[in-house]
Enzyme design. Structure first.
Site, short mmCIF file in Angstrom:
data_model
loop_
_atom_site.label_atom_id
_atom_site.label_comp_id
_atom_site.label_asym_id
_atom_site.label_seq_id
_atom_site.Cartn_x
_atom_site.Cartn_y
_atom_site.Cartn_z
N HIS B 207 18.61 19.58 -0.68
CA HIS B 207 17.24 19.17 -0.88
C HIS B 207 16.31 19.07 0.20
O HIS B 207 16.66 18.25 1.08
CB HIS B 207 17.63 17.34 -1.28
CG HIS B 207 16.31 16.53 -1.46
ND1 HIS B 207 16.24 15.69 -2.61
CD2 HIS B 207 15.30 16.62 -0.85
CE1 HIS B 207 15.16 15.25 -2.68
NE2 HIS B 207 14.55 15.61 -1.55
N ASN B 289 6.46 13.61 -5.19
CA ASN B 289 6.11 12.03 -4.89
C ASN B 289 4.78 11.72 -4.56
O ASN B 289 4.43 12.31 -3.38
CB ASN B 289 7.38 11.37 -3.88
CG ASN B 289 8.66 11.50 -4.47
OD1 ASN B 289 8.90 11.29 -5.59
ND2 ASN B 289 9.54 11.91 -3.58
N ARG B 291 2.99 9.55 -2.93
CA ARG B 291 3.09 8.41 -1.96
C ARG B 291 3.57 8.59 -0.64
O ARG B 291 4.00 9.63 -0.16
CB ARG B 291 3.82 7.63 -2.74
CG ARG B 291 5.19 7.61 -3.14
CD ARG B 291 6.40 6.57 -3.40
NE ARG B 291 7.50 7.31 -3.84
CZ ARG B 291 8.47 7.78 -3.25
NH1 ARG B 291 8.47 7.82 -2.00
NH2 ARG B 291 9.62 8.12 -3.93
N VAL B 294 9.93 7.11 2.20
CA VAL B 294 10.75 6.30 3.27
C VAL B 294 11.11 7.09 4.59
O VAL B 294 10.81 6.45 5.84
CB VAL B 294 12.22 6.01 2.55
CG1 VAL B 294 13.04 5.00 3.63
CG2 VAL B 294 11.94 5.05 1.61
#
Lengths: 134, 450
Positions: B207, B289, B291, B294
């Site tokens: 990933h 994503n 945004r 994390v």
């Protein structure tokens, strides 16, 4: 403006002038199928003196808190400390995104504290009133 | 620049965003649930207002209370952080309707990229490689047909999904009807949207994700990639690093190019992340994503860019403060997520009170956390307590620094993932940078090489 709307506006103006001339808070006239109700808005300067929240609620005293975030206003009949509530009554409302969320007494009792002033920003859980239940 | 920003989040990211706002001279308004009344983000903001009780649906997801707070406190912008409402297009739209700037991409882009099947179609049209798969599957029969075309094993995924919900691995034709029914039900329960699509299941992929920043003037920059393959069986990431180890320069270049191309094709603005699966020589787009992530600090450590400040500046209408050639990765960064989890209970999230906290400090170390002695870890939210982030001139130096940082970290009162992170760092697979998304599940099952 249509004639009918002009008539209504003239009625309301006349009632408002009568209210002021006689130092009344609210007037309601019912005739045939029509009802006119005119009330003076609570003025912030005249709103009850803000009291500090009671540290620990006394027995039989219930806090009424806001469950919305918004601007708090008193209802048209301004609630005062000492007011006796015969039953469920609207004490104020929290205005949020143009919507009025009513704050009700949730039953009879006597107002022992008014904790916010008209126009205050209140958040979730903010105590607004204390009501002594009979 | 904005004068006052509402931070629609909690935990470490609310503290992080608050710091960035203050760094830009903006005042801050925190929101909190009754369970978070003593939380660090509440104490550090200029103003704080309670928006509801502990459960997220009645507090951090209460759009009316949050927008009303922003308006009543005269904020001019809202930063959503990550999770909660960060990828909710309707929330972004409501903010905009009320004259508040949503610090993120346009609502239409959030909606398009948030729907995974739509996002894949858009990427395909933009010429970005996607995993072989299907559009929305209207029935189990359509799922059977798609699986036959793609070839087993396949992955059923919820189009509104995340965190592994509504996801099923199907290895044989006889299992597909049952998997379709249960994944639909789970997706419906989790996201109020039971629609599924299908992807070819890649065996042992990595990933790898690319950080992007786009401004209102058409500039799209990439800030390199992160490897996030250390994931639990639930697909929750535990350790991330930047740059990704053992990628060929051709693969790296292809990833960056695809990310920029994809963002330009949808007119992307603000910070975003494109997630890819790397399998052998192939790189496939997985999802985007819209945004801040994390794990954004590892990118910040190697590029020396404050991504949250850039998000705010861009949302305020400023041009991106960089040009691509200025953005050069330097050294290597690793992040370990310290969660409140109990290893004796299958790493289930744990609530409680933190009685004692000590964090590492020194050159190349950073800690993003909302923890303090006496802090409450409520049961309602994700279990992230702290992100330990280190930087080194080389990957080996970064690993050594992280081992030191973990030894210097003490959190008492709840069980944590500190020991699990240290165990991962000590494995040969991690040290050689030759791990994929099957690594942590194998390690947890006692099957990975140590």
């Amino acid at each position: 403006m249509s004639d009918e709307k002009n008539d209504i506006a003239a009625h309301v103006r006349a009632l408002a002038a009568f209210l002021v001339a006689n130092d009344l808070q609210q007037i309601c006239i019912e005739r045939e199928a029509e009802t006119f109700e005119v009330a003076r808005a609570p003025v912030q300067k005249e709103s009850p003196v803000r009291a500090q929240p009671t540290p620990a609620p006394r027995a039989r005293v219930e806090q009424i808190a806001s469950d919305r975030v918004g601007i708090f206003h008193f209802s048209r009949t301004t609630p005062y400390v000492g007011d006796v509530l015969d039953g469920d009554r609207e004490l104020g409302y929290v205005e949020q995104l143009g919507i009025r969320n009513p704050i009700r007494s949730r039953g009879a009792g006597r107002i022992v504290a008014v904790l916010q002033a008209d126009g205050d920003l209140v958040d979730y859980g903010r105590p607004l009133f204390e009501v002594e239940r009979s | 620049m904005f004068s006052k920003i509402l931070i629609a989040n909690r935990g470490e990211i609310a503290v992080r965003v608050n710091r960035a706002c203050h760094g830009l001279g903006a005042q801050t308004v925190a929101i909190y649930s009754q369970a978070d009344k003593d939380a660090m983000h509440v104490r550090e903001a200029d103003e704080a207002y309670c928006v509801g009780p502990g459960p997220v649906g009645r507090s951090y997801l209460d759009v009316a209370n949050i927008v009303s707070t922003a308006l009543a406190t005269k904020c001019d912008a809202v930063h959503p952080g990550y999770g909660f409402l960060a990828e909710n297009a309707r929330f972004a739209e409501i903010c905009s309707d009320h004259g508040l700037v949503f610090i993120g991409p346009k609502p239409s882009v959030i909606a398009a990229m948030g729907d995974k099947a739509t996002a894949k179609r858009i990427m395909k049209e933009a010429g970005v490689a996607t995993t072989p798969g299907s559009d929305i599957l209207e029935s189990a029969q359509k799922a059977r047909d798609a699986a036959k075309r793609i070839g087993y094993p396949v992955l059923l995924k919820a189009t509104a999904g995340g965190g592994g919900k509504g996801m099923r691995v199907v290895e044989r034709p006889e299992d597909i009807d049952r998997a379709f029914a249960s994944a639909t039900a789970e997706a419906e329960a989790s996201f109020k949207d039971g629609r599924l699509y299908m992807e070819k299941l890649l065996l042992q992929p990595r990933h790898v994700e690319v950080q992007v920043l786009g401004d209102e003037f058409g500039t799209v920059l990439h800030l390199g990639e992160r490897d996030c393959s250390v994931q639990k069986p639930s697909h929750q990431k535990l350790i991330e690093e930047a740059p990704a180890p053992n990628l060929t320069s051709k693969q790296r270049h292809a990833l960056h190019e695809m990310a920029v191309k994809a963002c330009k094709s949808v007119g992307y603005t603000n910070a975003g992340t494109l997630e890819f699966l790397v399998a052998g020589d192939h790189v496939y787009f997985m999802e985007m994503n819209t945004r801040i992530q994390v794990e954004h600090p590892v990118t910040e450590m190697v590029y020396g860019v404050d991504l949250v400040k850039e998000q705010i500046r861009i949302a305020a209408g400023e041009r991106a403060a960089y040009v691509q050639r200025d953005l050069q990765a330097r050294g290597h960064a690793i992040e370990c997520r310290i969660n409140a989890e109990n290893s004796q209970n299958n790493f289930a999230p744990e609530a409680g009170t933190v009685s004692h906290v000590e964090f590492p400090d020194g050159p190349g170390m950073r800690v993003d956390s909302h923890m303090y002695a006496g802090a409450l870890v409520p049961p309602y939210y994700d279990s992230l307590l702290a992100k330990i982030v280190v930087h080194g001139e080389t990957r080996d130096e970064a690993i050594a620094r992280m081992e030191l940082a973990l030894r210097e970290t003490t959190i008492e009162g709840v069980h944590t993932t500190i020991a699990q992170c240290a165990e991962i760092l000590a494995t040969r697979e991690f040290r050689e940078g030759r791990y994929d998304i099957t690594f942590l599940p194998r390690l947890m099952a006692g099957a990975a090489s140590r």
